[in-house]
Design an enzyme around this catalytic site. Structure first.
Site, short mmCIF file in Angstrom:
data_model
loop_
_atom_site.label_atom_id
_atom_site.label_comp_id
_atom_site.label_asym_id
_atom_site.label_seq_id
_atom_site.Cartn_x
_atom_site.Cartn_y
_atom_site.Cartn_z
N GLU A 175 0.84 -1.22 0.00
CA GLU A 175 0.00 0.00 0.00
C GLU A 175 0.87 1.26 0.00
OE1 GLU A 175 -3.49 0.10 2.49
OE2 GLU A 175 -3.94 -2.00 2.03
C1 LIG Z 1 2.17 -9.83 1.10
C2 LIG Z 1 1.91 -8.91 -0.03
C3 LIG Z 1 0.61 -8.52 -0.33
C4 LIG Z 1 0.36 -7.68 -1.43
N1 LIG Z 1 -0.94 -7.38 -1.76
C5 LIG Z 1 -1.18 -6.73 -2.93
C6 LIG Z 1 -2.52 -6.57 -3.43
O1 LIG Z 1 -3.49 -6.99 -2.78
N2 LIG Z 1 -2.69 -6.00 -4.64
C7 LIG Z 1 -1.65 -5.53 -5.37
O2 LIG Z 1 -1.88 -5.00 -6.47
N3 LIG Z 1 -0.37 -5.62 -4.92
C8 LIG Z 1 -0.12 -6.22 -3.72
N4 LIG Z 1 1.17 -6.36 -3.27
C9 LIG Z 1 2.26 -5.71 -3.97
C10 LIG Z 1 2.83 -4.54 -3.21
O3 LIG Z 1 1.93 -3.47 -3.25
C11 LIG Z 1 4.21 -4.23 -3.79
O4 LIG Z 1 5.09 -5.19 -3.25
C12 LIG Z 1 4.69 -2.84 -3.51
O5 LIG Z 1 3.95 -1.94 -4.27
C13 LIG Z 1 6.16 -2.66 -3.84
O6 LIG Z 1 6.43 -3.09 -5.13
P1 LIG Z 1 7.61 -4.13 -5.38
O7 LIG Z 1 7.56 -5.16 -4.34
O8 LIG Z 1 7.55 -4.57 -6.78
O9 LIG Z 1 8.92 -3.29 -5.13
P2 LIG Z 1 9.74 -2.44 -6.22
O10 LIG Z 1 8.84 -1.43 -6.84
O11 LIG Z 1 10.50 -3.35 -7.09
O12 LIG Z 1 10.74 -1.65 -5.27
C14 LIG Z 1 11.91 -2.24 -4.71
C15 LIG Z 1 12.51 -1.24 -3.72
O13 LIG Z 1 12.81 -0.02 -4.39
C16 LIG Z 1 12.13 1.07 -3.79
N5 LIG Z 1 11.74 2.01 -4.84
C17 LIG Z 1 11.04 1.75 -5.97
N6 LIG Z 1 10.88 2.85 -6.69
C18 LIG Z 1 11.49 3.86 -6.01
C19 LIG Z 1 11.68 5.25 -6.22
N7 LIG Z 1 11.18 5.87 -7.29
N8 LIG Z 1 12.33 5.96 -5.30
C20 LIG Z 1 12.81 5.38 -4.19
N9 LIG Z 1 12.68 4.07 -3.93
C21 LIG Z 1 12.02 3.31 -4.82
C22 LIG Z 1 10.94 0.45 -3.10
O14 LIG Z 1 10.45 1.24 -2.03
C23 LIG Z 1 11.55 -0.85 -2.60
O15 LIG Z 1 12.28 -0.60 -1.44
C24 LIG Z 1 1.44 -7.19 -2.19
C25 LIG Z 1 2.75 -7.55 -1.87
C26 LIG Z 1 2.99 -8.42 -0.83
C27 LIG Z 1 4.41 -8.86 -0.57
#
Ligand SMILES: Cc1cc2nc3c(=O)[nH]c(=O)nc-3n(C[C@H](O)[C@H](O)[C@H](O)COP(=O)(O)OP(=O)(O)OC[C@H]3O[C@@H](n4cnc5c(N)ncnc54)[C@H](O)[C@@H]3O)c2cc1C
Length: 648
Positions: free
Chosen positions: A433
């Protein structure tokens, strides 16, 4: 109904196209709710204006609604206490069917749905109180209920749905059918511009194709909110669009149920859509408005996650009190050793501060007088970070028992207190979120909105000279008026804010710190101009200062309204602790290793220090960092879990 008619469509690159940094930012920018139609305490705070009048007196919830909600909360408490075995959910990594039924009977799946559609129509405050309670039985149930209502089908329909859509879907959801929100894809995490699920217009609707990752509730849901790209074509403006999709539609396959560090009961899926027909009447809002809908939904939706963080703080406090009184080492209960006492004080004060911040945000959302998008985002960020720290401190207070599982403790005849589980369950709150990094950027964007609206064209390299000149004039007028207001304020007057009694000193501090924060922001902008948006560490600290100041303000107003010594003691200590954190953040604004960190990280990425990785086994060479997926029909069995209808 909130109207999106007047808002522009989010410009989105074609599905699957390479998205550069600028495009990604344009998409995020266009998805922002641009206007400020109501006052915002948070926005004013970042501009150096402490508007206590926007948050005091402490709002009083409607007594009639409160009575009904309390009756429901009482039933929910009794049900969770007697019927739900949180340890069993942890052990089996599964929420039993009967719990789905029991919660449905109570109306828990319709807490935020209006009564006319069969829901309970709870206020934000009572909904959050229910989530806190449910999450204390087992955090996976909290996540189930919250993902269903805060980001799943009910909330976007409530805000943007047509009457027909509401009549068609909301009674089903209030009755216990589960919904899920599907935005994330293997290649789409924080950056939605890369979204590649497509919805191709066809006769009567759309054909959906793509793979969605990590959908909470995905494996049990019968209704999904799906974000997909509609390619522009004749009669279709295109762009990221929100659809309600029946889980049972042909072509939907639940390919996996994912497993995590915590939240073991979560029904979280990989979902494939292959040639899935979605009728045109299932579009929420209009084509191209998907991200705006998602972000607006989160304006209040963001309050649910910190509700469960407050619940975690309360649990930490109860365990810390019991344990630290009873465990004796070196001749004293451990709670009387100063090192442990400080941790207990941190947990108690932070729980009070965080609860004040959350409750105030809920009450403001219910009042609907203020724009609370900044406050809700601050509570999400602060709550998830602070709850993690509190649980970590509790592990330390519990010593070895903090690291031991509840089952293992119980097998030795001790209380089955699952602190290690709490820590594991809480960790994800800093990622989903909106990760803390993204929340920093999102809040910072709102915090500098006024500056960008008056002087943004000056720093925009693409702005033509005419716009730059106009911005210069506008900026001159604005800054000429605004900057002097940052020099003096009520926080400097001895005896200012006297109505807060002994806590007035903290309000004076907040007033002074708010002006200082605004001045530092201005210095940052003057120094870095257009490059400031890349100064993430600077912006992050500024946002963290804002979060502490909001928390202090909420805490003082609440303690004043509660008017009892216990509240004032907690508020006083919380404010002193928060001031310590704020001062450290101010110091680090200009005295830090940010530039060096950036340079060193770049060299790490280039492999310069690879030698340092030697001496341990290397990470796996097999497998991809981000799995690729091929469009087409699923080749694996459907893992959908069907919650059976109750036998009457
Ligand atoms: C248990 C669980 C439940 C979830 N439930 C849902 C759901 O119901 N529906 C849904 O759609 N998604 C869901 N998600 C997905 C979740 O919202 C994403 O994991 C989250 O948005 C982060 O994306 P990512 O994991 O791909 O990280 P990435 O986007 O790959 O980021 C990796 C790291 O880089 C940082 N980062 C990325 N971009 C930037 C930037 N521009 N500046 C600084 N730092 C940055 C991030 O903060 C993170 O630390 C879920 C994930 C999990 C693990």
């Amino acid at each position: 109904m909130t109207t999106l008619e007047d808002r522009p469509v989010t410009p989105t690159p074609t599905a699957g196209a390479t998205v550069d940094e600028k495009q990604a930012r344009q998409v995020a920018e266009a998805a922002r709710e641009a206007g400020w139609h109501k006052p915002s305490f948070g926005k004013e705070l970042f501009l150096g204006r402490l508007r206590m009048d926007l948050i005091e007196p402490w709002p009083t919830p409607d007594p009639e609604k409160t009575a009904t909600a309390e009756e429901f909360l009482g039933k929910l408490y009794a049900y969770l206490e007697s019927e739900v075995d949180g340890a069993e959910i942890e052990r089996d990594a599964r929420i039993p069917d009967e719990v789905f039924h029991g919660l449905a009977d109570l109306g828990a799946f319709g807490m935020k749905i209006d009564q006319k559609y069969g829901g309970l129509g709870l206020s934000n405050l009572h909904y959050c109180q229910a989530l806190m309670l449910v999450g204390s039985a087992n955090p996976s149930i909290g996540a189930l209920i919250s993902a269903h209502q805060s980001i799943g089908v009910p909330q976007p329909l409530k805000l943007f749905g047509t009457d027909e859509q509401k009549q068609k879907f909301l009674p089903r959801l209030a009755g216990g059918e589960v919904s899920a929100f599907l935005l994330t894809e293997p290649d789409v995490g924080s950056d939605p511009a890369r979204l590649s699920t497509t919805a191709i217009p066809v006769e009567g609707g759309y054909r959906l194709d793509g793979v969605k990752l990590w959908a909470t509730n995905g494996s049990v849901a019968t209704l999904f909110v799906v974000m997909a790209q509609v390619p522009p074509s004749e009669g279709h403006r295109g762009g990221i669009t929100t659809f309600v999709v029946e889980g049972d539609s042909d072509g939907v396959t639940i390919e996996r149920r994912n497993a995590f560090m915590g939240l073991r009961g979560l029904e979280n899926s990989v979902t494939r859509f292959h040639d899935v027909f979605v009728p045109a009447e299932n579009v929420i809002g209009r084509e191209g408005q998907g991200l705006k809908i998602a972000l607006t939904t989160l304006n209040t939706g963001r309050l649910s996650l910190p509700a469960m963080c407050v619940g975690a703080g309360k649990y930490c406090l109860a365990v810390a009190r019991g344990w630290a009184n009873n465990r004796v080492q070196w001749g004293l209960p451990v709670g009387q050793h100063e090192a442990v006492a400080k941790k207990i004080a941190f947990i108690a004060a932070t729980t009070y501060g965080l609860e004040s911040m959350l409750t105030l945000s809920c009450l403001l959302a219910d009042d609907d007088r203020n724009d609370i998008r900044i406050e809700a985002a601050l509570v999400k960020l602060y709550g998830s970070e602070m709850a993690w720290l509190m649980a970590d401190e509790l592990i330390q207070i519990r010593g070895g028992r903090g690291y031991e599982t509840a089952d293992s403790l119980a097998a030795r005849g001790e209380k089955a207190i699952a602190v290690e589980q709490l820590l594991r369950d809480l960790r994800i709150n800093r990622i989903f979120e909106g990760s803390s990094e993204i929340m920093h950027l999102l809040i910072a964007r709102e915090a500098v909105d006024q500056h960008l609206s008056v002087a943004g064209d000056i720093i925009d390299p693409d702005a033509p000279i005419g716009r730059k000149v106009k911005a210069g004039l506008r900026g001159g007028a604005f800054y000429g008026r605004w900057l002097p207001t940052l020099l003096v304020g009520k926080g400097q007057i001895a005896g200012g804010y006297a109505r807060f009694g002994a806590l007035a000193k903290h309000v004076r501090y907040v007033e002074r710190a708010s002006r200082r924060m605004a001045r530092e922001t201005f210095y940052g902008m003057a120094r870095w101009r257009g490059k400031m948006e890349r100064k993430q560490a600077f912006l992050g600290r500024m946002v963290d200062i804002g979060a502490e100041l909001f928390a202090m303000s909420a805490t003082v107003v609440r303690a004043t309204a509660e008017d009892r010594p216990e509240s004032r003691e907690l508020a006083d200590l919380f404010c002193f602790q928060a001031r310590g954190r704020v001062e450290a953040l101010f110091d680090q604004l200009w005295d830090n290793t940010d530039t060096d960190d950036g340079k060193l990280a770049e060299r790490v990425l280039d492999g310069r220090y690879e030698f340092l990785e030697g001496g341990v086994l290397a990470p796996p060479a097999d497998g991809e960092w981000v799995a690729t997926w091929e469009p087409g029909p699923s080749t694996v069995p459907d893992l959908r879990r069907r919650i059976p209808k109750r036998s009457v």
